[in-house]
Design an enzyme around this catalytic site. Structure first.
Site, PDB file in Angstrom:
ATOM      1  CB  SER A  65      29.238 112.595 121.647  1.00  0.00           C
ATOM      2  OG  SER A  65      29.381 112.029 120.371  1.00  0.00           O
TER       3      SER A  65
HETATM    4  N1  SAH Z   1      33.693 110.849 118.868  1.00  0.00           N
HETATM    5  C1  SAH Z   1      33.499 112.179 118.345  1.00  0.00           C
HETATM    6  C2  SAH Z   1      32.112 112.306 117.756  1.00  0.00           C
HETATM    7  C3  SAH Z   1      32.111 113.203 116.598  1.00  0.00           C
HETATM    8  S1  SAH Z   1      30.593 113.222 115.689  1.00  0.00           S
HETATM    9  C4  SAH Z   1      33.732 113.230 119.415  1.00  0.00           C
HETATM   10  O1  SAH Z   1      33.559 112.914 120.593  1.00  0.00           O
HETATM   11  O2  SAH Z   1      34.090 114.363 119.084  1.00  0.00           O
HETATM   12  C5  SAH Z   1      30.805 111.902 114.545  1.00  0.00           C
HETATM   13  C6  SAH Z   1      32.049 111.920 113.674  1.00  0.00           C
HETATM   14  O3  SAH Z   1      31.930 110.865 112.733  1.00  0.00           O
HETATM   15  C7  SAH Z   1      32.242 113.199 112.854  1.00  0.00           C
HETATM   16  O4  SAH Z   1      33.527 113.726 113.106  1.00  0.00           O
HETATM   17  C8  SAH Z   1      32.107 112.721 111.405  1.00  0.00           C
HETATM   18  O5  SAH Z   1      32.929 113.426 110.499  1.00  0.00           O
HETATM   19  C9  SAH Z   1      32.519 111.260 111.515  1.00  0.00           C
HETATM   20  N2  SAH Z   1      32.026 110.405 110.449  1.00  0.00           N
HETATM   21  C10 SAH Z   1      30.814 110.441 109.818  1.00  0.00           C
HETATM   22  N3  SAH Z   1      30.741 109.458 108.890  1.00  0.00           N
HETATM   23  C11 SAH Z   1      31.933 108.793 108.936  1.00  0.00           C
HETATM   24  C12 SAH Z   1      32.463 107.687 108.209  1.00  0.00           C
HETATM   25  N4  SAH Z   1      31.773 107.062 107.249  1.00  0.00           N
HETATM   26  N5  SAH Z   1      33.705 107.274 108.531  1.00  0.00           N
HETATM   27  C13 SAH Z   1      34.441 107.892 109.502  1.00  0.00           C
HETATM   28  N6  SAH Z   1      33.994 108.929 110.210  1.00  0.00           N
HETATM   29  C14 SAH Z   1      32.753 109.388 109.931  1.00  0.00           C
END
Ligand code: SAH
Length: 214
Positions: A65
């Site tokens: 993010s």
């Molecule tokens: N907090 C992270 C944001 C990553 S983007 C950072 O700062 O890097 C969002 C993340 O949510 C992705 O890694 C994606 O794989 C995960 N995601 C999407 N759907 C999900 C679900 N149902 N359960 C768990 N994780 C999920």
């Protein structure tokens, strides 16, 4: 810390001022962002760019993010040391590190195995100790350790998952971006067993929270 140079530290200080000009005021949040080596959560090809206020690819079609988004969500979450926090979407582990830095007891769920595995190694290697990283479906939360003081969802949720509401303590808070194409940052406070107060803030754009069907 190995791999963290004075050049990176200087860029990090600049990022903190950028976030201040964009309206972030919580000193603990600014301190966390000023301390955490974001470049070490990214592929080394992003080394030069890691302290721009931008999202970057982290593999498996996901992104870390934007720092402003991390700061905004974390500020809204109002984490105090010792609180039990559930994060949905570990991704790169950067937000997880922010929560650890704030002294939270952190549980974080990721559904992409590659990202889960990377964070499992990366976070302890960088000195962050979440209580548990979970490979699974965030829509279901992590009932084993519920209820939580705080829940943070870091992917765009098409709707607010019931299971997550159920895992919130009374007086607990959840910060979740809700919407399909773009999302409204939504802060939910559980004021009693049955009452959930909702506050809707600005628009953001996240990768989607994926379910079993997609
Ligand atoms: N907090 C992270 C944001 C990553 S983007 C950072 O700062 O890097 C969002 C993340 O949510 C992705 O890694 C994606 O794989 C995960 N995601 C999407 N759907 C999900 C679900 N149902 N359960 C768990 N994780 C999920």
């Amino acid at each position: 810390m190995k791999g963290d140079t004075t050049k990176h530290q200087g860029k990090r200080r600049q990022l903190v001022s950028v976030l201040e000009t964009k309206g972030i005021t919580d000193p603990a949040v600014l301190k966390a962002i000023g301390s955490i080596p974001r470049h070490l959560f990214l592929d080394s090809s992003f080394d030069e760019h890691a302290y721009q206020d931008k999202a970057f690819p982290i593999g498996a079609e996901q992104t870390i993010s934007q720092p402003y988004t991390v700061a905004f969500q974390t500020e809204q979450l109002q984490v105090k040391p010792g609180m039990h926090v559930l994060e949905i979407g570990t991704g790169s582990g950067y937000q997880t590190a922010v929560l650890c830095h704030l002294g939270a007891v952190v549980y974080s769920i990721e559904r992409q195995h590659e990202l889960f595995r990377t964070s499992l190694k990366r976070l302890p290697a960088l000195g962050y100790a979440p209580k548990k990283l979970i490979f699974g479906d965030g829509y279901k939360g992590f009932p084993e350790k519920a209820p939580y003081d705080r829940i943070i969802v870091t992917a765009g949720a098409p709707y607010i998952p019931e299971d997550l509401l159920a895992q919130l303590k009374i007086n607990g808070k959840m910060v979740i971006p809700v919407g399909d194409e773009s999302q409204k940052m939504t802060v939910i406070t559980r004021t009693s067993e049955t009452v959930f107060e909702k506050l809707i803030l600005g628009n953001f754009r996240f990768v989607p929270l994926l379910g079993d069907k997609n």
